[in-house]
Design a protein around this motif. Structure first.
Motif, mmCIF file in Angstrom:
data_model
loop_
_atom_site.group_PDB
_atom_site.id
_atom_site.type_symbol
_atom_site.label_atom_id
_atom_site.label_comp_id
_atom_site.label_asym_id
_atom_site.label_seq_id
_atom_site.Cartn_x
_atom_site.Cartn_y
_atom_site.Cartn_z
ATOM 1 N N ALA A 117 0.832 -1.206 0.000
ATOM 2 C CA ALA A 117 0.000 0.000 0.000
ATOM 3 C C ALA A 117 0.864 1.253 0.000
ATOM 4 O O ALA A 117 0.589 2.223 -0.707
ATOM 5 N N VAL A 118 1.908 1.227 0.808
ATOM 6 C CA VAL A 118 2.790 2.387 0.905
ATOM 7 C C VAL A 118 3.424 2.680 -0.456
ATOM 8 O O VAL A 118 3.466 3.820 -0.921
ATOM 9 N N ARG A 119 3.896 1.639 -1.115
ATOM 10 C CA ARG A 119 4.532 1.843 -2.420
ATOM 11 C C ARG A 119 3.539 2.341 -3.454
ATOM 12 O O ARG A 119 3.822 3.245 -4.231
ATOM 13 N N GLU A 120 2.338 1.745 -3.424
ATOM 14 C CA GLU A 120 1.312 2.182 -4.367
ATOM 15 C C GLU A 120 1.019 3.678 -4.178
ATOM 16 O O GLU A 120 0.967 4.445 -5.135
ATOM 17 N N SER A 121 0.869 4.067 -2.920
ATOM 18 C CA SER A 121 0.530 5.465 -2.663
ATOM 19 C C SER A 121 1.677 6.384 -3.082
ATOM 20 O O SER A 121 1.461 7.443 -3.677
ATOM 21 N N PHE A 122 2.906 5.944 -2.803
ATOM 22 C CA PHE A 122 4.064 6.774 -3.140
ATOM 23 C C PHE A 122 4.170 6.949 -4.661
ATOM 24 O O PHE A 122 4.340 8.064 -5.167
ATOM 25 N N VAL A 123 4.030 5.846 -5.351
ATOM 26 C CA VAL A 123 4.180 5.922 -6.808
ATOM 27 C C VAL A 123 3.067 6.766 -7.434
ATOM 28 O O VAL A 123 3.299 7.558 -8.340
ATOM 29 N N ARG A 124 1.864 6.619 -6.895
ATOM 30 C CA ARG A 124 0.776 7.438 -7.430
ATOM 31 C C ARG A 124 1.053 8.931 -7.246
ATOM 32 O O ARG A 124 0.827 9.733 -8.156
ATOM 33 N N TRP A 126 3.916 10.280 -6.864
ATOM 34 C CA TRP A 126 5.066 10.571 -7.725
ATOM 35 C C TRP A 126 4.597 10.845 -9.142
ATOM 36 O O TRP A 126 4.984 11.824 -9.775
ATOM 37 N N GLU A 127 3.713 9.962 -9.616
ATOM 38 C CA GLU A 127 3.232 10.114 -10.991
ATOM 39 C C GLU A 127 2.420 11.389 -11.172
ATOM 40 O O GLU A 127 2.397 11.969 -12.253
ATOM 41 N N LYS A 128 1.758 11.808 -10.104
ATOM 42 C CA LYS A 128 0.983 13.048 -10.197
ATOM 43 C C LYS A 128 1.846 14.275 -9.959
ATOM 44 O O LYS A 128 1.336 15.403 -9.956
ATOM 45 N N GLY A 129 3.108 14.055 -9.684
ATOM 46 C CA GLY A 129 4.001 15.178 -9.443
ATOM 47 C C GLY A 129 3.850 15.808 -8.071
ATOM 48 O O GLY A 129 4.215 16.964 -7.866
ATOM 49 N N LEU A 130 3.307 15.068 -7.151
ATOM 50 C CA LEU A 130 3.092 15.623 -5.815
ATOM 51 C C LEU A 130 4.246 15.298 -4.862
ATOM 52 O O LEU A 130 4.212 15.678 -3.697
ATOM 53 N N ILE A 131 5.228 14.560 -5.366
ATOM 54 C CA ILE A 131 6.382 14.262 -4.529
ATOM 55 C C ILE A 131 7.604 14.921 -5.155
ATOM 56 O O ILE A 131 7.800 14.859 -6.363
ATOM 57 N N TYR A 132 8.361 15.599 -4.333
ATOM 58 C CA TYR A 132 9.583 16.199 -4.850
ATOM 59 C C TYR A 132 10.705 16.042 -3.843
ATOM 60 O O TYR A 132 10.468 15.781 -2.660
ATOM 61 N N ARG A 133 11.921 16.196 -4.346
ATOM 62 C CA ARG A 133 13.077 16.045 -3.482
ATOM 63 C C ARG A 133 13.918 17.286 -3.631
ATOM 64 O O ARG A 133 14.047 17.843 -4.712
ATOM 65 N N GLY A 134 14.481 17.747 -2.535
ATOM 66 C CA GLY A 134 15.347 18.900 -2.658
ATOM 67 C C GLY A 134 15.861 19.355 -1.315
ATOM 68 O O GLY A 134 15.368 18.927 -0.273
ATOM 69 N N PRO A 135 16.853 20.229 -1.363
ATOM 70 C CA PRO A 135 17.385 20.776 -0.122
ATOM 71 C C PRO A 135 16.427 21.833 0.412
ATOM 72 O O PRO A 135 16.045 22.734 -0.320
ATOM 73 N N ARG A 136 16.065 21.694 1.624
ATOM 74 C CA ARG A 136 15.159 22.631 2.274
ATOM 75 C C ARG A 136 15.580 22.741 3.730
ATOM 76 O O ARG A 136 16.299 21.901 4.242
ATOM 77 N N MET A 137 15.049 23.763 4.347
ATOM 78 C CA MET A 137 15.291 23.849 5.782
ATOM 79 C C MET A 137 14.382 22.853 6.486
ATOM 80 O O MET A 137 13.163 22.872 6.304
ATOM 81 N N VAL A 138 15.001 21.965 7.251
ATOM 82 C CA VAL A 138 14.219 20.968 7.989
ATOM 83 C C VAL A 138 14.659 20.998 9.454
ATOM 84 O O VAL A 138 15.688 21.577 9.805
#
Length: 912
Positions: free
Chosen positions: A155-162, A164-176
């Motif tokens: 389920a976790v992978r399915e949700s992540f990939v979905r 990702w495909e919709k462009g709602l996941i991104y990676r980058g340097p940010r203040m955390v």
RNA sequence: GGGCGAUUAGCUCAGUUGGUUAGAGCGCUACGUUGACAUCGUAGAGGUCGAUGGUUCGAGUCCAUUAUCGCCCACCA
């Protein structure tokens, strides 16, 4: 079955639970096509968890709801499970590893360490669920879930990939938010602010090319000055206007540091120790020195300021929390020690100004309780805004209701200001991020593992590694309502039991969990029509359990009460019932251990009431009071208690439908204790004394009916004691009924509200009470048989008393009881007045006449007060004119009654 | 700085849309072991409902202000 005189829950609770499980447990049966389902998903406690009072309360609430719905014919499912709780669990195992073997996770390596965590989970992970079992929770254990099991991974992978495909996941340097103790980023929602007393340091930065001129800035973290890349002032601040655009010479810093530009956070560039003065609105005019040091690498506000003004980012910390090469002479010093060293050096240079005590908020990591440092780091994020929209709409259009309603606002406020969600954690225990990279570091998300060396589906280059990080725990928990039912597979369970109806949880996780589940429901259950995507329709936010002094219960404060200890001592039913009696909806409750006594006493009362009924059943004739022949035989008290039962049944059903547990429990408490035990059982004892008494059979039938329905109504609250008594009742009556857990909710058949019986019974109760008052005036040890002469001038009342003289006699402990229209007051008699009825009690020569006068006088005072109050109203023309006519009429009637009573009281007072 | 909750009997709390003399449990006082229960029963004492002002015929309940305590949110260094 013989019942012992004492209610001893330890003797039967475990056995009853075993019987429940043996009869099919709590797995929902497959019902006819038109089945109505009712589903609850347990908020999965951490595998590291131990049951605390909040869990006990919430478990009780959920069990009440699910048992009530099950008895009402719903196909009821309550899914239990636990959460892998990434950070918390990893921390526990790491700690244990270090204590026992002096090893760190790195000593073991990832795979071996994870094997240890799994081992730990197998050994300890179900402990809390066993504790829920002790509480009596009717969960479907065959569907027990865990957020790290393979089903959840899918389920976790399915949700992540979905996403990702919709462009709602991104990676980058940010203040955390960085937790140096745990070595990972944490989300904003995992930190809390703690008010601390620290120092506020003033630092002086020399102005370039203007010898002797300084700008003074103030800070609580002087060590971050090494990462400053600017100083900000308010544009309207006249003190600094001439300096904007000029440069300052940052003390202690080498000529060059390594830093980054906001546009390119990958390739380092040189950063000068000459830093600009910038003008920014965010600097408050009246505060401090009016000048703020800007550290874009280590402060969220400065990060924004830096971004606006194109400043550079300098990072100061190694991953172990020590200062890095940018710190120059301070490199290698742990960050806690650096502050002191830097202040010392600044002081030597004459650049340290005032140092004052200062109270401010310090961000603390929820998990490790260590101070959070904001740092710039490369992480994975989820864009939240698009996900939040339907979750906001859900409460606005009424699809989701919070109870108490006020939490709606809390939920909305968070969603309407939601920040992107940092979902990567630099941990090992958790769902590893399903992203793989090729040799050029191009990422791709995948539902299935991509082998090293296999082809990147987009770039067609070889895959070289998987992202080492894991996902935030909530990235699996937010899928809980449907992943537990098999999603993304289209399972029969998912079709039957989603959406669920009820979620009950603690207020702390409204953002962390509740809001995210709603978002996930709308996002991922998109095969369903919009209105069915919501994961639950009611969200109950339960009370917070505080200690006796109003403080939060916590392990560290040592003020917690262990529910299991309380269950051992008082029984699970007592713990459950007490908690519900004490918590009115979401209102916080102060709890001390002796509060469980109330539930215990109540269970004991039920136990003994049942004993009384059962002792009187065997071998005797029983007539159903609701049957045609039975009805004809009923007496006033029978009709009265059945009427009360009808009322309480209706009330409890309505309150439970509305999730008003406390109201329902209180209504049952009063019915069972006051109506049934104090009055009905006491009255009916006379009819039980002989098996030949013609009024006995219908009384037995009434006792059986009331007990039977009461047990059923109480069952959701106190399942164990009601089940064991139900069993005995069935044996005694030779009834072939299923276990109470599977029995139908009482339907009220044959019951009706009998207003006349209730009002007649009320008169008798008033009269008995009045006589008892007199009786209590006699001195100790010398109670004599009392003889009463009752004067009841109103025929209707007199008739009722005449018909029930025996009852009055018995309950008021009278030797004889004469009832007439009027009667003269015998010499030396005491008198009691109940409404318009006088009772002269004689042969009570040791009555303390002084006390008697006091009683009568006090009563007369109250009545006079009442009359005066009514007269004030009736004398007020505005009241008579404007108030509801019914209210006015009611006042008049009431006044007339009071006047009669007052006359009697006054006459008897003067005679006494 | 914003938001929310609480304030009613000695203690812990109820009091639903404003309407009889404000309730419960515990504790306290007096009395009582009649065969469901002394983990019980009977009776009693105990409250100007945080404060002030307002609306209303009428306020514990509605409105405003305010005090105290608690919780949540928020980038004042």
């Amino acid at each position: 079955m013989e019942l012992s005189t004492r209610y001893t829950p330890a003797e039967f609770e475990a056995g009853i639970y075993t019987e429940w499980l043996a009869t099919g447990g709590f797995s929902p049966k497959v019902a006819p096509p038109a089945e109505k389902t009712y589903t609850i998903m347990i908020p999965p406690p951490n595998v590291t968890g131990v049951l605390h009072m909040g869990h006990a309360l919430n478990g009780t609430i959920q069990d009440i709801v699910i048992r009530h719905r099950r008895m009402n014919g719903f196909t009821a499912l309550w899914v239990p499970g636990t959460d892998h709780a990434g950070i918390a669990t990893q921390a526990v195992v790491e700690k244990q590893l270090f204590e026992k073997e002096k090893k760190t996770r790195n000593d073991l390596g990832r795979d071996a360490f994870l094997a240890r965590v799994w081992e730990w989970k197998e050994q300890h992970g179900s402990y809390i669920l066993e504790q829920f079992r002790r509480l009596g929770s009717s969960c479907d254990w065959s569907r027990t879930r865990f957020t790290m099991e393979p089903m959840m991974t899918a389920a976790v992978r399915e949700s992540f990939v979905r996403l990702w495909e919709k462009g709602l996941i991104y990676r980058g340097p940010r203040m955390v938010n960085w937790d140096f103790k745990l070595g990972t980023a944490v989300s904003d929602d995992e930190i809390e602010n703690e008010s601390r007393k620290d120092k506020l340091y003033e630092l002086r930065y020399p102005v370039k090319d203007s010898p002797g001129e300084f700008i003074t800035v103030a800070t609580t973290r002087p060590e971050t000055m090494l990462g400053d890349t600017g100083v900000a002032v308010n544009p309207k601040d006249e003190r600094y206007g001439h300096l904007v655009g000029k440069s300052l010479l940052l003390p202690l810093v080498r000529e060059r540091r390594d830093g980054y530009h906001f546009d390119d956070l990958v390739n380092p560039i040189a950063v000068s120790a000459e830093i600009p003065v910038i003008a920014d609105e965010s600097v408050e005019l009246g505060f401090g020195t009016g000048a703020v040091k800007v550290t874009p690498g280590h402060d969220p506000a400065d990060y924004e300021r830096g971004k606006r003004h194109g400043l550079l980012i300098v990072s100061l910390y190694e991953k172990d929390g020590r200062l890095n090469a940018n710190a120059g002479e301070f490199a290698g010093i742990a960050r806690e020690k650096a502050r002191e060293a830097i202040c010392k050096r600044l002081d030597e240079l004459g650049l340290l100004g005032k140092v004052e005590d200062y109270v401010h908020n310090v961000p603390i990591s929820d998990r490790s309780k260590s101070v959070i440092e904001p740092i710039v780091s490369e992480q994975w994020f989820v864009k939240m805004e698009p996900l939040a929209k339907p979750a906001i709409a859900a409460v606005k259009n009424g699809s989701l209701k919070f109870r108490p309603e006020r939490w709606t606002k809390v939920y909305l406020d968070w969603l309407e200001n939601v920040h992107d969600w940092c979902i990567s954690r630099q941990l090992w225990w958790g769902h590893q991020i399903p992203v793989w990279y090729d040799e050029d570091n191009v990422p791709v998300a995948s539902r299935t593992d991509l082998a090293i060396g296999s082809m990147h589906p987009v770039t067609k280059k070889p895959i070289v590694r998987q992202d080492p990080d894991v996902l935030d725990t909530w990235a699996s928990s937010w899928l809980w309502p449907f992943a537990t039912l098999g999603w993304p597979e289209k399972t029969p369970d998912l079709a039957r039991f989603y959406p669920t109806q009820f979620l009950s949880t603690a207020r702390e996780i409204i953002y962390l969990w509740v809001a995210r589940m709603v978002m996930a429901g709308y996002e991922f259950m998109d095969h369903l029509p919009m209105e069915q995507r919501i994961p639950f329709t009611t969200c109950n936010v339960h009370a917070t359990v505080l200690d006796g002094k109003g403080r939060r219960m916590s392990k560290s404060a040592g003020n917690g009460i262990d529910p299991i200890e309380m269950i051992d001592k008082y029984g699970a039913d007592a713990v459950r019932y007490s908690l519900i009696l004490l918590t009115k909806e979401g209102q916080d409750v102060k709890l001390s251990p002796d509060r469980f006594d109330q539930g215990y006493r109540f269970s004991n009362k039920v136990w003994n009431a049942a004993r009384f009924v059962l002792l009187n059943m065997s071998g005797a004739q029983i007539v159903d009071p609701t049957s045609k022949e039975g009805r004809a035989q009923t007496r006033l008290e029978d009709r009265w208690i059945l009427s009360r039962l009808a009322r309480v049944r209706t009330e409890v059903s309505a309150k439970l439908d509305a999730y008003l547990f406390n109201d329902a429990a209180t209504a049952l408490y009063q019915f069972v204790w006051n109506d049934f035990c104090d009055w009905y059982v006491e009255i009916v004892k006379g009819r039980m004394s002989s098996k030949e008494d013609p009024s006995g059979p219908v009384a037995r039938g009434t006792l059986a009916r009331v007990l039977s329905d009461s047990l059923a109504l109480l069952h959701p609250f106190t399942p164990y004691v009601t089940e064991v008594l139900w069993k005995s009742l069935n044996e005694t009556l030779s009834r072939k009924l299923p276990m109470l857990m599977n029995h139908v909710w009482p339907d009220g058949a044959g019951l009706e509200i009998d207003a006349r019986a209730e009002s007649e019974m009320q008169s008798i109760q008033d009269l008995v009470h009045a006589v008892r008052q007199v009786r209590n005036l006699t001195s100790a040890g010398e109670r004599q048989p009392l003889v009463a002469k009752i004067a009841a001038p109103v025929k209707a009342e007199r008739d009722v008393l005449l018909a029930h003289a025996a009852t009055v006699k018995a309950l008021a402990a009278l030797e004889t009881c004469e009832i007439a229209e009027k009667t003269a007051r015998p010499k030396n008699s005491a008198v009691a007045v109940a409404g318009g009825i006088e009772v002269f009690v004689t042969l009570a020569e040791n009555v303390d006449l002084g006390k008697l006068k006091d009683v009568l006088a006090r009563r007369a005072d109250k009545v006079r007060q009442g009359i005066a109050g009514i007269d004030a109203k009736l004398g007020n023309a505005a009241f008579v004119e404007r108030a509801d006519p019914e209210v006015v009429e009611g006042e008049k009637v009431r006044r007339a009654e009071l006047v009669v009573e007052l006359q009697l009281l006054e006459r008897n007072l003067s005679d006494a």
